[in-house]
Design a protein around this motif. Structure first.
Motif, PDB file in Angstrom:
ATOM      1  N   ASN A 185      87.227  38.119  36.019  1.00 27.50           N
ATOM      2  CA  ASN A 185      86.776  38.973  34.913  1.00 27.50           C
ATOM      3  C   ASN A 185      85.488  39.713  35.258  1.00 27.50           C
ATOM      4  OD1 ASN A 185      84.878  36.968  34.851  1.00 27.50           O
ATOM      5  ND2 ASN A 185      85.310  36.279  32.763  1.00 27.50           N
ATOM      6  N   ASN A 186      85.170  39.800  36.542  1.00 26.21           N
ATOM      7  CA  ASN A 186      84.016  40.548  37.034  1.00 26.21           C
ATOM      8  C   ASN A 186      82.691  39.940  36.583  1.00 26.21           C
ATOM      9  OD1 ASN A 186      83.839  42.686  38.883  1.00 26.21           O
ATOM     10  ND2 ASN A 186      82.861  43.975  37.349  1.00 26.21           N
ATOM     11  N   SER A 187      82.668  38.639  36.431  1.00 26.48           N
ATOM     12  CA  SER A 187      81.444  37.919  36.116  1.00 26.48           C
ATOM     13  C   SER A 187      81.266  36.807  37.139  1.00 26.48           C
ATOM     14  CB  SER A 187      81.501  37.336  34.704  1.00 26.48           C
ATOM     15  OG  SER A 187      82.488  36.318  34.642  1.00 26.48           O
ATOM     16  N   MET A 188      80.136  36.125  37.084  1.00 28.33           N
ATOM     17  CA  MET A 188      79.913  34.998  37.985  1.00 28.33           C
ATOM     18  C   MET A 188      80.370  33.703  37.325  1.00 28.33           C
ATOM     19  SD  MET A 188      76.252  35.766  39.768  1.00 28.33           S
ATOM     20  CE  MET A 188      75.869  37.409  40.375  1.00 28.33           C
TER      21      MET A 188
ATOM     22  N   ARG B  45      80.744  36.418  47.351  1.00 25.60           N
ATOM     23  CA  ARG B  45      79.414  36.028  46.873  1.00 25.60           C
ATOM     24  C   ARG B  45      78.533  37.268  46.985  1.00 25.60           C
ATOM     25  NH1 ARG B  45      76.443  31.162  45.956  1.00 25.60           N
ATOM     26  NH2 ARG B  45      78.505  30.280  45.679  1.00 25.60           N
ATOM     27  N   LEU B  46      78.044  37.743  45.851  1.00 25.51           N
ATOM     28  CA  LEU B  46      77.254  38.983  45.847  1.00 25.51           C
ATOM     29  C   LEU B  46      75.825  38.728  46.307  1.00 25.51           C
ATOM     30  CD1 LEU B  46      78.428  40.619  42.489  1.00 25.51           C
ATOM     31  CD2 LEU B  46      79.358  40.915  44.787  1.00 25.51           C
ATOM     32  N   PHE B  47      75.129  39.853  46.604  1.00 27.90           N
ATOM     33  CA  PHE B  47      73.717  39.829  46.960  1.00 27.90           C
ATOM     34  C   PHE B  47      72.946  40.656  45.934  1.00 27.90           C
ATOM     35  CE2 PHE B  47      75.104  37.801  50.605  1.00 27.90           C
ATOM     36  CZ  PHE B  47      74.165  37.678  51.612  1.00 27.90           C
ATOM     37  N   ARG B  48      71.685  40.317  45.730  1.00 26.41           N
ATOM     38  CA  ARG B  48      70.837  41.091  44.839  1.00 26.41           C
ATOM     39  C   ARG B  48      70.612  42.493  45.424  1.00 26.41           C
ATOM     40  NH1 ARG B  48      67.294  37.455  41.653  1.00 26.41           N
ATOM     41  NH2 ARG B  48      67.690  35.306  42.322  1.00 26.41           N
ATOM     42  N   ASP B  49      70.531  43.474  44.544  1.00 23.62           N
ATOM     43  CA  ASP B  49      70.194  44.834  44.987  1.00 23.62           C
ATOM     44  C   ASP B  49      68.746  44.868  45.478  1.00 23.62           C
ATOM     45  OD1 ASP B  49      72.690  45.717  44.366  1.00 23.62           O
ATOM     46  OD2 ASP B  49      72.128  46.503  42.405  1.00 23.62           O
TER      47      ASP B  49
ATOM     48  N   ARG C 149      68.225  36.436  48.184  1.00 22.74           N
ATOM     49  CA  ARG C 149      69.004  37.578  47.714  1.00 22.74           C
ATOM     50  C   ARG C 149      70.437  37.212  47.340  1.00 22.74           C
ATOM     51  NH1 ARG C 149      65.415  41.239  48.284  1.00 22.74           N
ATOM     52  NH2 ARG C 149      66.744  42.658  47.149  1.00 22.74           N
ATOM     53  N   VAL C 150      70.864  35.992  47.649  1.00 20.62           N
ATOM     54  CA  VAL C 150      72.253  35.591  47.427  1.00 20.62           C
ATOM     55  C   VAL C 150      72.448  35.168  45.976  1.00 20.62           C
ATOM     56  CG1 VAL C 150      74.081  34.023  48.165  1.00 20.62           C
ATOM     57  CG2 VAL C 150      72.373  34.829  49.813  1.00 20.62           C
ATOM     58  N   ALA C 151      73.518  35.661  45.356  1.00 25.35           N
ATOM     59  CA  ALA C 151      73.821  35.285  43.975  1.00 25.35           C
ATOM     60  C   ALA C 151      74.041  33.786  43.867  1.00 25.35           C
ATOM     61  CB  ALA C 151      75.061  36.037  43.485  1.00 25.35           C
ATOM     62  N   GLN C 152      73.784  33.237  42.683  1.00 26.17           N
ATOM     63  CA  GLN C 152      73.902  31.795  42.518  1.00 26.17           C
ATOM     64  C   GLN C 152      75.356  31.321  42.522  1.00 26.17           C
ATOM     65  OE1 GLN C 152      71.454  31.092  38.963  1.00 26.17           O
ATOM     66  NE2 GLN C 152      70.011  30.052  40.292  1.00 26.17           N
ATOM     67  N   PHE C 153      76.287  32.184  42.093  1.00 24.27           N
ATOM     68  CA  PHE C 153      77.677  31.752  41.958  1.00 24.27           C
ATOM     69  C   PHE C 153      78.637  32.793  42.525  1.00 24.27           C
ATOM     70  CE2 PHE C 153      75.429  29.598  38.483  1.00 24.27           C
ATOM     71  CZ  PHE C 153      75.785  28.290  38.738  1.00 24.27           C
ATOM     72  N   ASN C 154      79.877  32.373  42.753  1.00 29.92           N
ATOM     73  CA  ASN C 154      80.927  33.272  43.205  1.00 29.92           C
ATOM     74  C   ASN C 154      81.383  34.180  42.064  1.00 29.92           C
ATOM     75  OD1 ASN C 154      80.791  31.946  45.605  1.00 29.92           O
ATOM     76  ND2 ASN C 154      82.813  31.008  45.488  1.00 29.92           N
TER      77      ASN C 154
END
Length: 324
Positions: A82-85, A320-324, A73-78
């Motif tokens: 600019n609100n992107s990875m 580091r975001l997580f998937r919904d 569930r962890v996003a691949q990048f920080n």
């Protein structure tokens, strides 16, 4: 027309069903492990019961569901300013164009389609935690080995929006100070973990995980732990930019291996305004969970610490975001 029955010696490992019309017996695996399936055919109106010698058949198990591996569930990048990875893990400095540090309130407001800022309990799903406030146990300070691991009492975690009850993990380290763990014992999220500090192309924490079995118990976990360091599943990759292996589908037929890398981005001090403190040596990652007037975060470093903590919400930490 004799009734066909199929019984499993362990329904927590495999269950059975029978189509009386076609004679097809379906075996469905519930978890990794061994079970004996016994099939009988009773006497009918035109034949006797089947009494021939045992027959052996191959059974194909259902695929592992990847959403049961919290690391998936962890996003691949920080997150970047600019609100992107980010597109590379080598961009980790808090004072460069690729800014990756945020104060607590800004971190909570980050929005990216299909992702969210994790709660403290979601962070706990990928990192052993034993406290819900203040400072927890320094995992990298544990002296226990793979042969004599520590029984680590974890807090309740959240995976895919559902709470996973508090459970005991077993954690130990090898001679190279790589840490391994068997976590979520006795739950649907039972998994093997590897935590390694790497330095190329930038410093940070490599995390690897694969699913094991929902039927795993404490004694089995302790037996499994010493074998993890030599496991061919754990690669221990030294190149952080390649440390993002993830299955293309949420359902795979392997152990469901996932690999993630968290750069040591450092932080910006809330009181002094100091930029780039700890870049390359420390990693600080916000959750969205407050701790009184502070914010709850996850902290690791090359100097030998790995734990959860809380600090002023004015500090600038990575996200580091997580998937919904």
């Amino acid at each position: 027309d004799g009734t066909i029955t199929a019984e499993s010696s362990n329904t927590s490992i495999a269950t059975t069903s029978v189509n009386q019309g076609t004679g097809v017996v379906t075996v469905t695996n519930v978890a990794e492990g061994s079970a004996t399936i016994t099939v009988t055919v009773a006497e009918g109106t035109n034949h006797l019961a089947y009494t021939a010698a045992d027959k052996t058949v191959d059974v194909t198990c259902n695929a592992i569901n990847m959403v049961n591996n919290p690391l998936w569930r962890v996003a691949q990048f920080n997150m970047l300013a600019n609100n992107s990875m980010a597109t590379s893990h080598s961009i980790y400095s808090s004072g460069t164009t690729g800014t990756q540090v945020w104060n607590f309130n800004d971190a909570k407001g980050i929005g990216l389609s299909d992702y969210h800022q994790p709660t403290m309990k979601e962070q706990a799903s990928i990192f052993p935690m034993d406290k819900t406030t203040g400072s927890g146990t320094n995992v990298w300070g544990l002296s226990e080995t793979l042969d004599s691991p520590k029984a680590f009492s974890e807090i309740t975690c959240t995976v895919n929006g559902a709470d996973v009850a508090a459970s005991t993990s077993y954690i130990g380290k090898n001679a190279s100070n790589d840490y391994y763990a068997v976590r979520f014992i006795g739950t649907n999220y039972a998994s093997a973990w590897h935590y390694k500090w790497v330095t190329s192309p930038c410093a940070g924490l490599l995390i690897e995980s694969y699913l094991i079995s929902s039927s795993l118990r404490a004694r089995e976990a302790q037996t499994l732990l010493p074998t993890l360091a030599s496991s061919t599943i754990f690669t221990g990759a030294a190149n952080a930019d390649t440390a993002n292996q993830t299955p293309a589908s949420t359902t795979v037929t392997t152990n469901g291996f996932v690999q993630r890398f968290l750069p040591a981005c450092g932080y910006k001090g809330g009181s002094s305004g100091t930029a780039d403190s700890g870049v390359g040596t420390d990693g600080y990652y916000w959750s969205s969970t407050p701790d009184s007037s502070n914010g709850f975060y996850w902290n690791f470093g090359s100097r030998g610490y790995l734990y959860e903590y809380s600090l002023s919400q004015s500090y600038g930490f990575s996200v580091r975001l997580f998937r919904d």
